[in-house]
Design a protein around this motif. Structure first.
Motif, PDB file in Angstrom:
ATOM      1  N   VAL A 187     -60.751  87.756 -71.915  1.00  0.00           N
ATOM      2  CA  VAL A 187     -59.851  88.694 -71.242  1.00  0.00           C
ATOM      3  C   VAL A 187     -60.594  89.989 -70.930  1.00  0.00           C
ATOM      4  CG1 VAL A 187     -57.714  89.995 -71.466  1.00  0.00           C
ATOM      5  CG2 VAL A 187     -57.852  87.685 -72.380  1.00  0.00           C
ATOM      6  N   GLY A 188     -61.391  90.448 -71.905  1.00  0.00           N
ATOM      7  CA  GLY A 188     -62.099  91.725 -71.750  1.00  0.00           C
ATOM      8  C   GLY A 188     -63.105  91.684 -70.613  1.00  0.00           C
ATOM      9  N   LEU A 189     -63.872  90.602 -70.540  1.00  0.00           N
ATOM     10  CA  LEU A 189     -64.891  90.491 -69.489  1.00  0.00           C
ATOM     11  C   LEU A 189     -64.232  90.521 -68.106  1.00  0.00           C
ATOM     12  CD1 LEU A 189     -67.918  89.886 -68.781  1.00  0.00           C
ATOM     13  CD2 LEU A 189     -67.236  87.505 -68.647  1.00  0.00           C
ATOM     14  N   ALA A 190     -63.162  89.726 -67.964  1.00  0.00           N
ATOM     15  CA  ALA A 190     -62.468  89.696 -66.679  1.00  0.00           C
ATOM     16  C   ALA A 190     -61.918  91.075 -66.353  1.00  0.00           C
ATOM     17  CB  ALA A 190     -61.342  88.662 -66.708  1.00  0.00           C
ATOM     18  N   PHE A 191     -61.435  91.728 -67.391  1.00  0.00           N
ATOM     19  CA  PHE A 191     -60.836  93.053 -67.177  1.00  0.00           C
ATOM     20  C   PHE A 191     -61.871  94.033 -66.627  1.00  0.00           C
ATOM     21  CE2 PHE A 191     -58.476  96.863 -68.481  1.00  0.00           C
ATOM     22  CZ  PHE A 191     -57.263  96.520 -67.944  1.00  0.00           C
ATOM     23  N   ARG A 192     -63.122  93.887 -67.093  1.00  0.00           N
ATOM     24  CA  ARG A 192     -64.165  94.800 -66.627  1.00  0.00           C
ATOM     25  C   ARG A 192     -64.427  94.584 -65.136  1.00  0.00           C
ATOM     26  NH1 ARG A 192     -67.141  96.980 -70.879  1.00  0.00           N
ATOM     27  NH2 ARG A 192     -68.265  98.222 -69.376  1.00  0.00           N
ATOM     28  N   ALA A 193     -64.126  93.371 -64.643  1.00  0.00           N
ATOM     29  CA  ALA A 193     -64.291  93.111 -63.211  1.00  0.00           C
ATOM     30  C   ALA A 193     -62.991  93.377 -62.458  1.00  0.00           C
ATOM     31  CB  ALA A 193     -64.742  91.675 -62.983  1.00  0.00           C
ATOM     32  N   GLY A 194     -62.043  94.037 -63.138  1.00  0.00           N
ATOM     33  CA  GLY A 194     -60.790  94.367 -62.481  1.00  0.00           C
ATOM     34  C   GLY A 194     -59.849  93.192 -62.353  1.00  0.00           C
ATOM     35  N   LEU A 195     -60.089  92.145 -63.146  1.00  0.00           N
ATOM     36  CA  LEU A 195     -59.236  90.960 -63.074  1.00  0.00           C
ATOM     37  C   LEU A 195     -58.425  90.852 -64.354  1.00  0.00           C
ATOM     38  CD1 LEU A 195     -62.077  88.608 -61.860  1.00  0.00           C
ATOM     39  CD2 LEU A 195     -60.136  89.351 -60.472  1.00  0.00           C
ATOM     40  N   TRP A 225     -61.657  75.721 -65.249  1.00  0.00           N
ATOM     41  CA  TRP A 225     -60.257  76.160 -65.211  1.00  0.00           C
ATOM     42  C   TRP A 225     -60.159  77.623 -64.765  1.00  0.00           C
ATOM     43  CZ3 TRP A 225     -57.323  72.118 -65.345  1.00  0.00           C
ATOM     44  CH2 TRP A 225     -55.943  72.264 -65.448  1.00  0.00           C
ATOM     45  N   GLY A 226     -61.108  78.444 -65.243  1.00  0.00           N
ATOM     46  CA  GLY A 226     -61.108  79.856 -64.843  1.00  0.00           C
ATOM     47  C   GLY A 226     -61.700  80.025 -63.453  1.00  0.00           C
ATOM     48  N   GLY A 227     -62.772  79.256 -63.168  1.00  0.00           N
ATOM     49  CA  GLY A 227     -63.456  79.409 -61.889  1.00  0.00           C
ATOM     50  C   GLY A 227     -62.557  79.116 -60.703  1.00  0.00           C
ATOM     51  N   VAL A 228     -61.670  78.141 -60.869  1.00  0.00           N
ATOM     52  CA  VAL A 228     -60.725  77.802 -59.792  1.00  0.00           C
ATOM     53  C   VAL A 228     -59.903  79.040 -59.420  1.00  0.00           C
ATOM     54  CG1 VAL A 228     -58.603  76.544 -59.303  1.00  0.00           C
ATOM     55  CG2 VAL A 228     -60.548  75.349 -60.302  1.00  0.00           C
ATOM     56  N   VAL A 229     -59.507  79.783 -60.442  1.00  0.00           N
ATOM     57  CA  VAL A 229     -58.708  80.986 -60.197  1.00  0.00           C
ATOM     58  C   VAL A 229     -59.520  82.000 -59.394  1.00  0.00           C
ATOM     59  CG1 VAL A 229     -57.478  82.885 -61.284  1.00  0.00           C
ATOM     60  CG2 VAL A 229     -57.405  80.610 -62.311  1.00  0.00           C
ATOM     61  N   GLY A 230     -60.792  82.178 -59.811  1.00  0.00           N
ATOM     62  CA  GLY A 230     -61.661  83.107 -59.101  1.00  0.00           C
ATOM     63  C   GLY A 230     -61.867  82.676 -57.662  1.00  0.00           C
ATOM     64  N   ALA A 275     -55.240  84.982 -53.414  1.00  0.00           N
ATOM     65  CA  ALA A 275     -54.149  84.687 -54.352  1.00  0.00           C
ATOM     66  C   ALA A 275     -54.315  85.542 -55.607  1.00  0.00           C
ATOM     67  CB  ALA A 275     -54.178  83.208 -54.728  1.00  0.00           C
ATOM     68  N   HIS A 276     -53.245  86.161 -56.039  1.00  0.00           N
ATOM     69  CA  HIS A 276     -53.376  87.087 -57.170  1.00  0.00           C
ATOM     70  C   HIS A 276     -53.648  86.327 -58.460  1.00  0.00           C
ATOM     71  CE1 HIS A 276     -52.793  90.359 -59.901  1.00  0.00           C
ATOM     72  NE2 HIS A 276     -52.807  91.170 -58.872  1.00  0.00           N
ATOM     73  N   GLU A 277     -54.653  86.795 -59.202  1.00  0.00           N
ATOM     74  CA  GLU A 277     -55.108  86.037 -60.369  1.00  0.00           C
ATOM     75  C   GLU A 277     -54.044  85.978 -61.457  1.00  0.00           C
ATOM     76  OE1 GLU A 277     -56.219  88.997 -59.658  1.00  0.00           O
ATOM     77  OE2 GLU A 277     -56.303  90.243 -61.452  1.00  0.00           O
ATOM     78  N   VAL A 278     -53.162  86.962 -61.514  1.00  0.00           N
ATOM     79  CA  VAL A 278     -52.153  86.939 -62.579  1.00  0.00           C
ATOM     80  C   VAL A 278     -51.223  85.736 -62.381  1.00  0.00           C
ATOM     81  CG1 VAL A 278     -50.128  88.117 -63.489  1.00  0.00           C
ATOM     82  CG2 VAL A 278     -52.227  89.390 -63.095  1.00  0.00           C
TER      83      VAL A 278
END
Lengths: 367, 393, 525
Positions: B104-112, B157-162, B170-173
């Motif tokens: 969660v933290g890493l994604a958050f640093r990229a604004g996701l 699973w995460g990469g598909v979202v990206g 499409a919004h990642e949330v």
């Protein structure tokens, strides 16, 4: 500056709210904090329990088992300890915590704890274990449990068969329904027995009451599913509403706390829909819904748990599984309570006959 | 701009700010414990009942309350850090939380905002467990393959979202939440198939993972997985602060327009970040699937195996301010609360719900330093002297 | 210090700040500052970025609490705990960064914060907007959504909001920084009208021409202190010297251009914006090495999109862009950067700079992934730091530590960081948009010099500017854009009024004819 006054003021207010100027009872009344069950001799025997993810307050499965423990404390004078689980990863840890707490018997609630209970039993041969809803059998049904583990299982198909018959007789729409939390054997046993009871009614009466939510032939039906199927109240409500929308007017939810959703739907229908309850007598455990509960399919887990603890304490513990049936009262159909007037004398007589036939073995309630 | 200040002054300001951080954290704990104690007293009718005699026989009321509270808290403390096996239990609970927190933290640093750590952990646990119970591989290699399978499953699973975000906006949330549903549905379905369901069982549970694919135990519940989690934190810290990729991730997170104008590929960075985050969350699932439980074998794969690790991870990441070191400490705090919470239940017989409330209170106070500073006046008084320097006029 | 004034009795004693001191940690932002504002005057507060102007006004507006000194209105000492208190005392503020909710309409913004109850009375909001618009001659459509409005109109909304409180004193913090020349002229007229109505106006700026045009009195701040008070007649050079603390060269000394071979070729370029509207319409031009081509035009005539398309940030619909013969059409920013394009974006904070990154990191934003700043997958922090220290000295970036956050820099210094980043490598072309917007005099002088130096190195420079002074000071050729098309390309000595008319869409010949027919008015300010 003003802020620094807040804390003392809050504490003072709290003390006033809680506190009073009453006088404590005279010290002669011997340890007022001790248990009320003064008539029973206290024992050092320690009985412990681990819940599954539903928790002890699930108004169903865990709660009934827990009642057996409470009863043992009151009537046998044993000590108790308990731990609630939240997720599957907790099971082994929680059983171990009870081992560490030096319990003499550890009752685990739910087949989900099967692996953890067996492993702990193997490691701790001096401690007795009992597990609700699970029996260690091989493919031929032979008992393969460790010497110190007792399975406590219930033939719920028997009372469910009777419940199905009753539901069919009560239905105005000619459709009854059922749904489960998840497709576990201890869940589908209810649903299957229920559906077979309806079929039996149709055969006896030449009617065509339909069962929604379970297909006897396909062994499949309606389930809430998801991450927390037995805790998902809104999922239960949705499943119940779906069945009602398709015309069902008597429901049997087999979903632990999530089954309350069906009771809510029934209550909101103003008497058009009734919803049964499982594991306990719903008129007692879900008192506020009593008016919509025709009957309940009971599993006397409290009795089984109590007997297991008693046997362990007395030294008569065996690893032979306990199977609750209509015959020994371990599985039963609860009284009709407020629905009593709606059940005809004819139906009562037929239900009595069915019960006798099941006990006699002339009616098969499962495949 | 301010004239350059002497170095010692800046150092003192820094030390002072740090001191304040630590005292606030400590105060947060104390406050949580106080509120928890009050709840414990109020919730127990026997203890609360004694308060009727507060002014006539204070010893009775306060004694009962003290016994109740001190038993519970000593159990919490002992269960979390009181013995080697308690510490081991804490690390076992912390390991998956650290991994998912990093996700969660890493994604958050990229604004996701990665709400999908849950689903990524679920598929990670599925892949790792499947390799663990169905592939006959030699030791060491078996474990490595199982871990990699979990990482890859999570990364996909995460990469598909990206990819969806970069390609379609499409919004990642929303997408991650939906992917969570899909993952739990996939697991529920898989557990009914012969590939996953244990032979002879009709309930959804998988076979046990082979010993060769289990994280080796070091001491009781402490297993190699914990050190894998710490290593993951180190890697993430290095990536964020020292690598070219981390620079892009932080730049895209801080200001995607400026990052794009400076030539960075915002879409690619989004995809890579989500895949990395997915891999980390997948690792959390791997911990759950391959980490030996107290009885030495991993808990078999079932629907609730990973619990709510992906959602707890959001709290862990926020508590750790999205910094790897912070996340490790937040994860250990959660792990300690979980291990100590079990002791509170089993030893002090505190109800689970109260244990959970206490955990929530600790998090609440730690996460809200301003609240603590307001409640503890002397901390507030210090605030002005360590404020930011050199504000622009 | 406060000089008596003849009409003081008539207006009361006005608003006085007495010996205001404000510290942040050890940094003194305002050091015993005195200031008095009388009703019916425009008082200019002049100073470089970071001189303490905004801090002083934030103290006055109740956003900061002063560490010393007092605020007096009409003889009564005031304490403003928050802006609400300041508003109640008749002070209105128009912030540099607008405090508007962009997705709300003008009327909605107007009633924001002053809803009397639970019910939002939009009708009253509209009525208020119309009434104020009419009274102060500031036309605004009450139902327009704020984000759709041009910046100048958004500012008008801010002013209306401040006036809606019956403010007797109006603070405008760098109001012209975001405006086009036309908008600035309109604002000046509005402010004069407000002054004539008896409002006391504080006008914060660092633009000397504006000060001389509009101020009744001038107070100059430097490093938190009042360093002088001046009358409007004071020359620009004197004011600049007072403000910067040293003599400032306001004219850019540059040699005549010696254009080399053509480096940037743009042919028939057509670009649409994200909404699909054609914003750059078949533009062709060339820029040679060693010359500065200024793209002049009123804000919003396609210049920004032209620059973005050159970089590859906006897709090209048709036409081509070539740099040193390499085709850059439909490329990515990365390709353009590698091909040697330096890019100074129009909106520095939005596109050119990351406030939460260190200054050192901002200085390598477009080449952190290449040697010497990257070694394989790892960053070379030492090289990045060394680069920053070198550029800090070379470009006079005023910061104690290059590891400080970018957001700690004033606008001028932030722009120096952007320019330093772009100019510190070998360039083929420099595309710079509004490089001196929101930048103080001392920094403008420096930035202009660096741009000219880059030209003299043989780089082709394309400068987008809406400020005519800048165009006049730097251009070797001027390309005037209007509605996405080229109106004409003219020489640098084209008169200002001709340029102005071309920016309004007239061709060069028409503009010359019109300028000759109507003698410039001017001089009445």
């Amino acid at each position: 500056m003003k802020k620094s006054l807040t804390a003392p003021v809050v504490l003072g207010a709290l003390a006033l709210a809680l506190g009073g100027c009453a006088t404590p009872p005279a010290a002669t009344s011997a340890a007022p904090t001790a248990t009320a069950a003064t008539s029973v001799a206290q024992s050092d025997f320690k009985a412990c329990m681990v819940s599954d993810a539903g928790g002890f307050d699930d108004k169903s499965f865990n709660e009934t088992a827990y009642a057996g423990l409470t009863k043992a404390v009151a009537e046998l004078g044993v000590q108790k300890a308990e731990v609630q689980s939240q997720v599957a990863a907790d099971y082994a840890k929680n059983v171990q915590a009870m081992v560490t707490a030096k319990c003499d018997i550890i009752v685990t609630v739910g087949f989900a704890l099967g692996d953890a209970t067996a492993a702990a039993a193997k490691k701790n041969p001096d401690i007795k274990f009992a597990i609700v809803d699970f029996a260690y059998t091989d493919e031929d049904g032979k008992n393969i449990a460790e010497k110190n583990v007792k399975g406590l299982v219930f033939n719920t198909a028997e009372p469910s068969f009777m419940a199905g018959y009753l539901a069919a007789s009560l239905s105005q729409t000619g459709k009854v329904g059922t749904f489960g939390g998840a497709p576990y054997p201890s869940v589908t046993a209810f649903m299957d027995g229920y559906a077979r009871g309806v079929t039996h009614f149709n055969e006896q009466k030449g009617k065509k009451v339909a069962v929604l939510g379970w297909d006897v032939a396909k062994k499949d039906g309606t389930f809430i599913g998801g991450q927390d199927p037995f805790g998902d109240l809104s999922g239960g409500k949705k499943s119940a509403s779906n069945l009602v929308a398709q015309g069902a007017d008597i429901l049997l939810p087999v979903a632990g706390p999530a089954g309350e959703g069906a009771l809510q739907v029934a209550k909101a229908s103003n008497g058009k829909v009734g919803s049964m309850w499982v594991d306990t007598d719903g008129c007692i455990s879900q008192e506020q819904y009593c008016a919509v509960i025709p009957t309940s399919v009971g599993k006397a887990m409290d009795v089984a748990v109590f007997e297991a603890i008693k046997a362990a304490k007395d030294g008569s513990f065996s690893n032979e599984p306990f199977v609750g049936t209509l015959e020994n009262g371990g599985a039963y159909l609860a009284p009709f309570h407020e629905w009593d007037p709606k059940v005809s004398a004819e139906t009562r007589a037929e239900l009595d006959k069915i019960k006798a036939d099941i006990i006699a073995g002339t009616i098969k309630t499962s495949a | 701009m301010a004239e350059p200040e002497p170095r010692t002054n800046r150092l003192r300001a820094w030390a002072s700010a740090r001191w304040r951080d630590w005292t606030i954290t400590l105060a947060a704990f104390v406050l949580a414990l106080i509120v928890g104690a009050i709840l414990m007293i109020v919730a127990d009718p026997e203890v609360a009942g004694n308060f009727a005699y507060l002014f006539t026989a204070p010893g009775l009321a306060l004694g009962a309350a003290w016994t109740k509270v001190s038993t519970a808290y000593s159990a919490l403390l002992m269960g979390a850090v009181g013995s080697p096996s308690a510490l081991a239990a804490t690390t076992a609970a912390a390991a998956p939380l650290i991994c998912a927190g990093l996700a969660v933290g890493l994604a958050f640093r990229a604004g996701l905002f990665n709400i999908g750590a849950q689903g990524q952990a679920v598929v990670g646990s599925m892949a790792a467990a499947w390799v663990g119970f169905s592939l006959p591989l030699p030791p060491v290699i078996h474990l490595i393959v199982a871990v990699l399978a979990g990482l890859i499953a999570g990364a996909l699973w995460g990469g598909v979202v990206g990819w969806l975000k970069a390609r379609t906006g499409a919004h990642e949330v929303i997408v991650t939440i939906m992917m969570n549903y899909i993952a739990s549905g996939l697991l529920a379905w898989a557990l009914t198939t012969s590939a996953f369901q244990r032979p002879g069982r009709s309930d959804p549970i998988s076979p046990e993972v082979a010993g060769s694919a289990t994280f080796p135990q070091i001491f009781e519940q402490l297993h190699v997985g914990f050190f894998v989690a710490l290593a993951a934190a180190l890697v993430v810290a290095w990536v964020l602060d020292r690598s070219v990729l981390g620079f892009s991730i932080r730049a895209v997170g801080a200001n995607p327009h400026a990052a794009g104008t400076a030539g960075m590929n915002v879409g690619a960075t989004t995809i890579i970040t989500m895949a990395l985050a997915g891999a980390l969350a997948g690792l959390a699932g791997v911990m759950a699937a391959l980490g030996p439980s107290v009885n030495g074998v991993p808990t078999p794969l079932s629907e609730g195996l990973v619990g709510t690790v992906g959602f707890d991870a959001i709290t862990v990441a926020l508590l750790g301010r999205s910094k790897p070191v912070g996340i490790v400490f937040a994860g250990l705090l959660f792990g300690g609360l979980s291990a100590g919470g079990l002791a509170m239940q089993s030893v002090a017989q505190t109800p689970l719900t109260l244990t959970l409330v206490l955990q929530a209170l600790v998090v609440l106070f730690v996460a809200a330093p301003q609240l603590v500073a307001t409640l503890v006046p002397f901390l507030k008084a210090r605030k002005g002297s360590v404020s930011l320097t050199g504000a622009d006029a | 210090m406060i000089r008596p004034v003849a009409d003081e009795a008539e207006h009361g004693t006005g608003l006085q700040l007495k010996s205001i001191t404000k510290r942040f940690g050890t940094f003194v932002a305002n050091d015993a500052v005195d200031l008095d504002i009388r009703p019916g005057e425009i008082h200019c507060l002049l100073g470089e970025n970071g001189a303490g102007k905004s801090t002083l006004m934030n103290v006055l507006y109740g956003l900061y609490q002063p560490d010393g000194g007092e605020i007096v209105i009409d003889g009564a000492v005031q304490h403003f705990a928050n802006p609400k208190a300041a508003m109640a005392a008749g002070i209105g503020m128009v912030h540099q960064h607008f405090m508007l909710v962009e997705v709300f309409t003008v009327a909605e913004n107007m009633i924001l914060g002053r809803e009397p109850g639970l019910v939002v009375d939009l009708k009253a909001g509209r009525a208020t907007v119309r009434e104020l618009s009419a009274r102060y001659n500031l036309p605004v459509d009450p139902d327009a959504v704020v984000e759709d409005l041009p910046v100048g109109v958004q500012q008008r909304v801010e002013i209306l909001k401040a006036l809606a409180n019956d403010a007797a004193y109006l603070i405008l913090d760098e109001p012209t920084a975001v405006l086009t020349p036309q908008e600035i002229d309109e604002l000046m007229v509005v402010l004069q009208r407000l002054r004539d109505e008896g409002k006391g106006i504080v006008f914060i700026t660092h633009k000397l021409r504006e000060v001389r045009a509009i101020a009744d009195r001038i107070t100059v701040l430097r490093r938190g202190r009042v360093v002088g008070r001046a009358e409007p007649g004071t020359s620009e050079n004197e004011l600049a010297q007072l403000m910067v603390g040293r003599a400032v060269d306001l004219t850019v000394s540059k040699q005549h251009a010696e254009p080399g071979p053509v480096r940037l070729e743009v042919e028939n370029l057509t670009v649409t914006n994200s909404a699909g509207a054609v914003v750059v319409d078949g533009i062709s031009f060339e820029v040679a090495g060693g010359e500065i081509l200024c793209v002049a035009g009123v804000q919003g005539n396609g210049q920004s999109e032209l620059a973005d398309a050159l970089l590859g940030n906006l897709p090209v619909l048709s036409g081509s862009v070539r740099l040193d013969g390499h085709d850059l059409t439909d490329g990515t920013p990365k390709r353009a950067i590698i091909a040697g394009m330096g890019f100074v974006p129009e909106d520095r904070q939005h596109d050119g700079f990351i406030g939460s990154f260190t200054i050192a990191e901002n200085l390598v934003l477009n080449r952190f992934d290449r040697p010497p700043f990257a070694k394989g997958a790892a960053l070379d922090l030492e090289a990045i730091n060394g680069n920053a220290l070198r550029l800090r000295d070379e470009f006079d970036i005023r910061t104690p530590e290059v590891q400080n956050l970018g957001s700690s820099l004033s606008g001028g210094n932030a722009q120096k960081v952007v320019l330093a980043r772009e100019l510190s490598r070998e360039l083929a072309v420099l595309v710079a948009s509004q490089p001196t917007r929101g930048v103080d005099v001392g920094a403008i002088e420096f930035l202009h010099k660096r741009i000219v130096a880059e030209r003299d190195k043989g780089t082709a420079v394309m400068l987008v500017s809406t400020e005519l002074e800048e165009v006049e000071a730097l251009a070797d050729r001027v390309l005037v854009m209007y509605r996405g098309r080229v109106v004409g390309i003219v020489g640098p000595d084209t008169p200002r009024d001709v340029l102005g008319m071309m920016m309004a869409g007239c061709s060069y010949d028409e503009a010359v004819a019109l300028a000759a027919a109507a003698p410039t008015e001017g001089g009445d300010r």
